[in-house]
Motif scaffolding. Structure first.
Motif, PDB file in Angstrom:
ATOM      1  N   THR A 119      30.980  37.261  74.180  1.00  0.00           N
ATOM      2  CA  THR A 119      29.738  37.952  74.546  1.00  0.00           C
ATOM      3  C   THR A 119      28.932  37.160  75.572  1.00  0.00           C
ATOM      4  N   SER A 120      29.525  36.063  76.080  1.00  0.00           N
ATOM      5  CA  SER A 120      28.902  35.332  77.188  1.00  0.00           C
ATOM      6  C   SER A 120      30.026  34.741  78.044  1.00  0.00           C
TER       7      SER A 120
ATOM      8  N   LEU B 112      29.301  44.192  70.461  1.00  0.00           N
ATOM      9  CA  LEU B 112      30.512  44.656  69.765  1.00  0.00           C
ATOM     10  C   LEU B 112      31.268  45.572  70.717  1.00  0.00           C
ATOM     11  N   GLU B 113      32.593  45.627  70.575  1.00  0.00           N
ATOM     12  CA  GLU B 113      33.411  46.461  71.448  1.00  0.00           C
ATOM     13  C   GLU B 113      33.024  47.947  71.315  1.00  0.00           C
TER      14      GLU B 113
ATOM     15  N   VAL C 125      21.204  36.227  61.086  1.00  0.00           N
ATOM     16  CA  VAL C 125      21.464  37.097  62.239  1.00  0.00           C
ATOM     17  C   VAL C 125      20.321  38.085  62.434  1.00  0.00           C
ATOM     18  N   GLY C 126      19.158  37.775  61.839  1.00  0.00           N
ATOM     19  CA  GLY C 126      17.975  38.616  62.043  1.00  0.00           C
ATOM     20  C   GLY C 126      17.594  39.350  60.777  1.00  0.00           C
TER      21      GLY C 126
ATOM     22  N   ALA D 218      24.728  42.051  67.823  1.00  0.00           N
ATOM     23  CA  ALA D 218      24.701  41.331  69.101  1.00  0.00           C
ATOM     24  C   ALA D 218      24.963  39.834  68.920  1.00  0.00           C
ATOM     25  N   GLU D 219      24.691  39.326  67.712  1.00  0.00           N
ATOM     26  CA  GLU D 219      24.827  37.889  67.446  1.00  0.00           C
ATOM     27  C   GLU D 219      26.193  37.494  66.892  1.00  0.00           C
ATOM     28  N   ILE D 220      26.862  38.433  66.231  1.00  0.00           N
ATOM     29  CA  ILE D 220      27.888  38.039  65.268  1.00  0.00           C
ATOM     30  C   ILE D 220      29.051  37.233  65.871  1.00  0.00           C
ATOM     31  N   TYR D 221      29.528  37.633  67.045  1.00  0.00           N
ATOM     32  CA  TYR D 221      30.669  36.899  67.607  1.00  0.00           C
ATOM     33  C   TYR D 221      30.278  35.481  68.035  1.00  0.00           C
TER      34      TYR D 221
END
Ligand code: AMP
Ligand code: MG
Length: 348
Positions: free
Chosen positions: A155-156, A181-182, A291-292, A302-305
């Motif tokens: 994701t980055s 996420l995909e 994760v919020g 948005a954070e998980i990976y």
């Protein structure tokens, strides 16, 4: 191979860099680029050799098809055949955006790109860098996620670099991906529309446009058979640590996780916890990540990976995760967590 690294503004990328990247793809090279879902590893979808290179760079099994990214819905006419009415309805409702549609492939679309299938996956992403690059590269970019096969999706640009530096021609850094996420994958190629992979575009949203939409039964019950999307068959999104998800009433879950942490610590294991703002203070481990807020699925997704990759960086050996609601978009988040832990679920 030396991988060129270029930073661009995510909203209005430098046209010179986009042109350079487009030329690399037109000449059969590979470029990693940001989309609103995750980073993609792109090659020319009509060049069989480019698709082969993508599989090699990722270490991905070659029966796992790629998604063809286009810049306008009509472009599907060259990549696909017998395009159903449902394609145009969904394109109108959700594109550009995080939705991939499976339809019959055209004669010209190489089987290397579709993993030997007679169908093709098509998506029109909304990210300005992706949109510009697709146009600059000739209109058809085949791209899976730009991670090494088996690792969490990137994701980055930093994640891409960790996995693919030295293996591809270029990485375009356009910041982090807003969705994380995909894409949702919906199969329109036969019978009732069916969701093969849940994502930001939910079943309810698709049903508002199409009427009844099915879920691939293996999404909820892995024992139900073989998932229809080849990519969903592999253990994907996996961190290196041994991960379990704990489902149940919040207090009981926290107690159970704490007792698992005590056991793991007694064996000298490095431990990580995935939790929420509401429960963060209940745990002590080498890495406790909130994760919020519990109700903010979009934030957690948005954070998980990044969290799973960070656990790998920290050498976390045991991972305990709380569960989230499976309503709406929550289904996509839980699907990725189930896959990350190889469906090791503990009901408390
Ligand atoms: P990735 O972009 O890395 O998430 O991988 C693409 C995903 O799309 C994988 O899960 C593939 O199995 C799936 N996919 C691509 N093309 C098809 C197709 N023709 N039929 C079913 N699934 C597909
Ligand atoms: Mg992938």
């Amino acid at each position: 191979m030396i991988t060129r690294f270029a930073e661009v503004d995510p909203v209005s990328p430098d046209p010179k860099i986009i042109e350079e990247a487009g030329e690399l793809i037109r000449n059969g090279g590979l470029v990693a680029f940001p989309t609103e879902t995750v980073y993609g590893l792109g090659g020319d979808a009509f060049k069989a050799e480019s698709s082969k290179k993508i599989y090699a760079a990722k270490g991905r099994p070659s029966d796992n098809p790629l998604i063809v990214h286009i810049a306008d819905p009509e472009a599907a006419e060259k990549a696909a055949s017998d395009i159903p009415e449902t394609y145009w309805l969904l394109a109108d409702a959700f594109w550009p955006g995080p939705l991939t549609m499976i339809i019959k492939k055209s004669e010209a679309m190489p089987e290397e790109t579709t993993g030997g299938l007679d169908t093709v996956a098509i998506r029109l992403p909304s990210h300005p860098v992706a949109a510009a690059l697709i146009k600059a590269s000739g209109g058809y970019i085949a791209a899976p996620s730009a991670n090494a096969s088996g690792r969490p999706s990137p994701t980055s640009a930093k994640h891409v670099k960790e996995d693919l530096d030295g293996r591809i021609d270029m990485i375009i850094d356009g910041g982090s991906c807003s969705i994380g996420l995909e894409s949702t994958i919906v199969d329109l190629s036969s019978g009732k529309p069916q969701i093969l992979r849940p994502g930001f575009i939910t079943k309810e949203m698709l049903e508002d446009v199409l009427g009844e939409v099915e879920l691939d039964p293996t999404l909820l019950k892995p024992s139900a058979g073989r998932p229809k999307a080849p990519g969903m068959r592999y253990r994907h999104y996996a961190p290196q640590g041994e991960m379990h998800i704990y489902i149940g009433e919040q207090q009981a879950v926290s107690e159970r996780i704490n007792s698992e942490l005590d056991k793991a610590k007694a064996y000298g294991k490095r431990c990580g916890v995935i939790c929420t703002e509401e429960t963060r203070d209940k745990y002590e481990a080498d890495s406790v990540v909130s994760v919020g807020s519990r109700d903010d699925v979009k934030g957690a997704a948005a954070e998980i990976y990044a969290v799973l990759r960070d656990f790998d960086d920290k050498g976390i050996e045991v991972i305990c995760s709380e569960a989230f609601s499976e309503e709406g978009y929550g289904l996509a988040l839980m699907n990725r967590l189930y896959k990350a832990c190889g469906y090791q679920v503990v009901r408390v």
